[in-house]
Scaffold this motif. Sequence first.
Motif, PDB file in Angstrom:
ATOM      1  N   ASP A 120       0.844  -1.196   0.000  1.00 38.82           N
ATOM      2  CA  ASP A 120       0.000   0.000   0.000  1.00 38.82           C
ATOM      3  C   ASP A 120       0.885   1.253   0.000  1.00 38.82           C
ATOM      4  O   ASP A 120       2.118   1.161  -0.066  1.00 38.82           O
ATOM      5  N   LYS A 121       0.286   2.425   0.098  1.00 38.75           N
ATOM      6  CA  LYS A 121       1.036   3.685   0.017  1.00 38.75           C
ATOM      7  C   LYS A 121       2.037   3.852   1.155  1.00 38.75           C
ATOM      8  O   LYS A 121       2.971   4.638   1.056  1.00 38.75           O
ATOM      9  N   ASN A 122       1.875   3.096   2.236  1.00 40.63           N
ATOM     10  CA  ASN A 122       2.798   3.157   3.372  1.00 40.63           C
ATOM     11  C   ASN A 122       3.827   2.029   3.360  1.00 40.63           C
ATOM     12  O   ASN A 122       4.582   1.883   4.317  1.00 40.63           O
ATOM     13  N   GLY A 123       3.824   1.217   2.301  1.00 42.46           N
ATOM     14  CA  GLY A 123       4.771   0.113   2.199  1.00 42.46           C
ATOM     15  C   GLY A 123       4.363  -1.120   2.969  1.00 42.46           C
ATOM     16  O   GLY A 123       5.175  -2.011   3.198  1.00 42.46           O
ATOM     17  N   ILE A 124       3.102  -1.198   3.382  1.00 44.00           N
ATOM     18  CA  ILE A 124       2.610  -2.357   4.135  1.00 44.00           C
ATOM     19  C   ILE A 124       2.078  -3.405   3.166  1.00 44.00           C
ATOM     20  O   ILE A 124       1.340  -3.092   2.231  1.00 44.00           O
ATOM     21  N   PHE A 125       2.469  -4.650   3.386  1.00 43.56           N
ATOM     22  CA  PHE A 125       2.098  -5.778   2.532  1.00 43.56           C
ATOM     23  C   PHE A 125       0.680  -6.244   2.848  1.00 43.56           C
ATOM     24  O   PHE A 125       0.359  -6.527   4.007  1.00 43.56           O
ATOM     25  N   HIS A 126      -0.156  -6.300   1.823  1.00 48.37           N
ATOM     26  CA  HIS A 126      -1.533  -6.777   1.940  1.00 48.37           C
ATOM     27  C   HIS A 126      -1.767  -7.860   0.898  1.00 48.37           C
ATOM     28  O   HIS A 126      -1.029  -7.967  -0.081  1.00 48.37           O
ATOM     29  N   ILE A 127      -2.849  -8.606   1.068  1.00 48.48           N
ATOM     30  CA  ILE A 127      -3.194  -9.672   0.129  1.00 48.48           C
ATOM     31  C   ILE A 127      -4.665  -9.541  -0.246  1.00 48.48           C
ATOM     32  O   ILE A 127      -5.532  -9.389   0.611  1.00 48.48           O
TER      33      ILE A 127
END
Length: 94
Positions: A17-24
């Motif tokens: 995401d825009k904050n560099g957090i990994f999502h699925i």
Amino acid sequence: MPAEASAVRNGGFGYLDKNGIFHIESTEAAAKKESKTGKVVSYSGPTTYGYPAVPRNDGEYDQLAITLHADGSLTEHDGIAIPTHIAKVVLELK
């Protein structure tokens, strides 16, 4: 953060995401739409609520909130150790 086993799904497509957090997300199209860069990776492990998950000894799962930093390092929000196989997938998004 713990998640009950009934919330676990398998696989999907990962993105940052825009904050560099990994999502699925469950589909590649949805992941591309949410991705900051449009880049996605296939993810085959367990997931809970849009995050990778790892089993605990009590039958529940730990949900991992992994951030990929500009220098290529990874951190997990709650300090949970990031398994090597998950780190490898997240690093593909560098």
